[in-house]
Motif scaffolding. Sequence first.
Motif, PDB file in Angstrom:
ATOM      1  N   ARG A  93     101.845 -62.785 -15.857  1.00 43.15           N
ATOM      2  CA  ARG A  93     101.710 -61.579 -16.684  1.00 43.15           C
ATOM      3  C   ARG A  93     102.569 -61.721 -17.949  1.00 43.15           C
ATOM      4  O   ARG A  93     102.153 -61.375 -19.041  1.00 43.15           O
ATOM      5  CB  ARG A  93     102.122 -60.328 -15.897  1.00 43.15           C
ATOM      6  N   GLU A  94     103.776 -62.276 -17.762  1.00 46.16           N
ATOM      7  CA  GLU A  94     104.669 -62.471 -18.912  1.00 46.16           C
ATOM      8  C   GLU A  94     104.104 -63.483 -19.908  1.00 46.16           C
ATOM      9  O   GLU A  94     104.436 -63.471 -21.082  1.00 46.16           O
ATOM     10  CB  GLU A  94     106.056 -62.934 -18.418  1.00 46.16           C
ATOM     11  N   GLN A  95     103.253 -64.371 -19.397  1.00 42.38           N
ATOM     12  CA  GLN A  95     102.605 -65.365 -20.271  1.00 42.38           C
ATOM     13  C   GLN A  95     101.339 -64.792 -20.900  1.00 42.38           C
ATOM     14  O   GLN A  95     100.541 -65.529 -21.468  1.00 42.38           O
ATOM     15  CB  GLN A  95     102.203 -66.589 -19.444  1.00 42.38           C
ATOM     16  N   GLY A  96     101.105 -63.482 -20.710  1.00 41.30           N
ATOM     17  CA  GLY A  96      99.922 -62.847 -21.297  1.00 41.30           C
ATOM     18  C   GLY A  96      98.696 -62.962 -20.430  1.00 41.30           C
ATOM     19  O   GLY A  96      97.568 -62.874 -20.913  1.00 41.30           O
ATOM     20  N   GLY A  97      98.910 -63.149 -19.136  1.00 36.34           N
ATOM     21  CA  GLY A  97      97.778 -63.343 -18.213  1.00 36.34           C
ATOM     22  C   GLY A  97      97.075 -62.055 -17.797  1.00 36.34           C
ATOM     23  O   GLY A  97      96.188 -62.098 -16.958  1.00 36.34           O
ATOM     24  N   GLY A  98      97.470 -60.900 -18.351  1.00 38.76           N
ATOM     25  CA  GLY A  98      96.815 -59.637 -18.006  1.00 38.76           C
ATOM     26  C   GLY A  98      97.211 -59.179 -16.616  1.00 38.76           C
ATOM     27  O   GLY A  98      98.310 -59.455 -16.145  1.00 38.76           O
TER      28      GLY A  98
ATOM     29  N   ALA B  38      93.884 -73.647 -11.742  1.00 37.48           N
ATOM     30  CA  ALA B  38      94.064 -73.416 -13.183  1.00 37.48           C
ATOM     31  C   ALA B  38      95.091 -74.389 -13.765  1.00 37.48           C
ATOM     32  O   ALA B  38      94.903 -74.945 -14.853  1.00 37.48           O
ATOM     33  CB  ALA B  38      94.496 -71.974 -13.425  1.00 37.48           C
ATOM     34  N   ALA B  39      96.175 -74.623 -13.023  1.00 36.39           N
ATOM     35  CA  ALA B  39      97.200 -75.555 -13.502  1.00 36.39           C
ATOM     36  C   ALA B  39      96.649 -76.978 -13.549  1.00 36.39           C
ATOM     37  O   ALA B  39      96.897 -77.728 -14.497  1.00 36.39           O
ATOM     38  CB  ALA B  39      98.435 -75.480 -12.603  1.00 36.39           C
ATOM     39  N   GLN B  40      95.881 -77.335 -12.508  1.00 34.33           N
ATOM     40  CA  GLN B  40      95.339 -78.695 -12.457  1.00 34.33           C
ATOM     41  C   GLN B  40      94.304 -78.942 -13.556  1.00 34.33           C
ATOM     42  O   GLN B  40      94.109 -80.073 -13.975  1.00 34.33           O
ATOM     43  CB  GLN B  40      94.745 -78.985 -11.070  1.00 34.33           C
ATOM     44  N   SER B  41      93.665 -77.855 -14.006  1.00 31.38           N
ATOM     45  CA  SER B  41      92.693 -78.059 -15.084  1.00 31.38           C
ATOM     46  C   SER B  41      93.352 -77.936 -16.467  1.00 31.38           C
ATOM     47  O   SER B  41      92.678 -77.912 -17.488  1.00 31.38           O
ATOM     48  CB  SER B  41      91.516 -77.094 -14.934  1.00 31.38           C
ATOM     49  N   GLY B  42      94.684 -77.850 -16.491  1.00 29.17           N
ATOM     50  CA  GLY B  42      95.412 -77.962 -17.761  1.00 29.17           C
ATOM     51  C   GLY B  42      95.760 -76.649 -18.445  1.00 29.17           C
ATOM     52  O   GLY B  42      96.247 -76.656 -19.575  1.00 29.17           O
ATOM     53  N   ASN B  43      95.553 -75.509 -17.764  1.00 29.07           N
ATOM     54  CA  ASN B  43      95.887 -74.216 -18.365  1.00 29.07           C
ATOM     55  C   ASN B  43      97.417 -74.096 -18.515  1.00 29.07           C
ATOM     56  O   ASN B  43      98.147 -74.060 -17.526  1.00 29.07           O
ATOM     57  CB  ASN B  43      95.325 -73.100 -17.473  1.00 29.07           C
ATOM     58  N   GLN B  44      97.881 -74.023 -19.772  1.00 30.29           N
ATOM     59  CA  GLN B  44      99.322 -74.088 -20.049  1.00 30.29           C
ATOM     60  C   GLN B  44     100.090 -72.894 -19.478  1.00 30.29           C
ATOM     61  O   GLN B  44     101.219 -73.052 -19.014  1.00 30.29           O
ATOM     62  CB  GLN B  44      99.573 -74.183 -21.562  1.00 30.29           C
ATOM     63  N   ALA B  45      99.483 -71.705 -19.492  1.00 28.92           N
ATOM     64  CA  ALA B  45     100.169 -70.520 -18.958  1.00 28.92           C
ATOM     65  C   ALA B  45     100.463 -70.720 -17.464  1.00 28.92           C
ATOM     66  O   ALA B  45     101.543 -70.380 -16.976  1.00 28.92           O
ATOM     67  CB  ALA B  45      99.318 -69.280 -19.168  1.00 28.92           C
ATOM     68  N   TYR B  46      99.487 -71.285 -16.766  1.00 30.63           N
ATOM     69  CA  TYR B  46      99.659 -71.515 -15.331  1.00 30.63           C
ATOM     70  C   TYR B  46     100.665 -72.640 -15.084  1.00 30.63           C
ATOM     71  O   TYR B  46     101.515 -72.550 -14.187  1.00 30.63           O
ATOM     72  CB  TYR B  46      98.306 -71.818 -14.667  1.00 30.63           C
ATOM     73  N   ILE B  47     100.556 -73.709 -15.875  1.00 22.91           N
ATOM     74  CA  ILE B  47     101.503 -74.833 -15.707  1.00 22.91           C
ATOM     75  C   ILE B  47     102.935 -74.334 -15.908  1.00 22.91           C
ATOM     76  O   ILE B  47     103.831 -74.619 -15.112  1.00 22.91           O
ATOM     77  CB  ILE B  47     101.175 -75.978 -16.705  1.00 22.91           C
ATOM     78  N   GLN B  48     103.137 -73.528 -16.964  1.00 20.00           N
ATOM     79  CA  GLN B  48     104.481 -73.022 -17.262  1.00 20.00           C
ATOM     80  C   GLN B  48     104.970 -72.075 -16.163  1.00 20.00           C
ATOM     81  O   GLN B  48     106.137 -72.118 -15.763  1.00 20.00           O
ATOM     82  CB  GLN B  48     104.480 -72.319 -18.630  1.00 20.00           C
TER      83      GLN B  48
END
Length: 394
Positions: free
Chosen positions: A275-280, A296-306
Amino acid sequence: MYKSVDATVMRQFNKRTVLNVLYKRQQTSRVSISRETGLNRATVSSLVDELIAEQFVQEVGLGTSKGGRKPILLRFNANAGYAIGIDLQITHIDTVLTNTRREVVYQNRLQMAVHKKPITSKLLHTVLTEEVRAATAVCPKSPRGILGVGVALPGLVSYETGRVTYLPNLGITDWSIAADLTQSLQVPVAIDNDANCGAWEAFLSTGIPNLLFINAGIGVGAGIILKGQLHRGRDGIAGEAGHTTISTLGVLCSCGNYGCWEQYSSEQALARYLREQGGGQVDAFAPGFVDGCIEAAQSGNQAYIQSWRTLAEALGVGISNLLQILNPESVYLGGTIAEAAPIILPEIQRVIRHRAMFANKTVPVSVFPRETVARGAAGLAIARAIDMLPTHAR
Ligand SMILES: [Zn+2]
């Protein structure tokens, strides 16, 4: 001054000793058991006959001999009976059916739609009963049938009295769950904290006498094995590491405190980071939440990786604290968060190398599969039923 020991008690003690040897060895003989235990041959023979009659032990042919009669080989009958282990979490219930060696013959994950109905002890009773009945229906035929049910619970519970004191994330207090379930299922039911069940399973399957099992899902807890014994503490509530403070002015926790470790290292923490990364409106209680975050992280989504990285850092901080206190040989991670191991383990290990001291820097951290806690709960039921596994109680 010596007191005479009751003969029945002595026989029960000897029987347990014999059964323990049989459980440890793939195959053995009456002579070998006598040699290993120091019990005389007549006693061993009589106890083995009793165990054969109870169908816990089978004769499986003849062994070799250096002269004289060949010994009859004996084997512990792993399929003498079965146990059901349940890992009750906030968003799902994992159920396993195992034989007496805790080999899984059936497993099921039931997702709980927590938003649709409030989770009450009454509702949980119904759901747990249904899960036990489903596992019982697929149980292979065996001489002893279902030996018992073990239930692992996320919170403060009493192994001895079978009562729930407090399940923080469910808001359930003071529930005589073991007695209630025993009455409706008509089989013995034992309970313990989920991380304790995980720790015990880790100990039984690795034999490592000093270890830490971190169960991380909606909440976080630790099971502690010291010198081959589960460490329970004075009131049986040791290991509530999720509610140790890592930020004095931090996030409000379900326990009423601020800055608890689980507010930074659980599924709820992951949802907040997103949510803090703007994930709604990300919802940790939605079915498949963790699986979706891993994908999501494995497909390269930066918000999820972070977000995963922030969570792994917090896990690393808490684990480093525990390493400094306990100096175990191994740390095992279980629960839904452990399913993200390839994403989070390198960061956890980096934090430990940075924060822990000396030998604690290199304590290995690895993961156990999702059914570990439920298997540990089944082991609890087996130990209660046939007094054979190393004791979980103390
Ligand atoms: Zn807390």
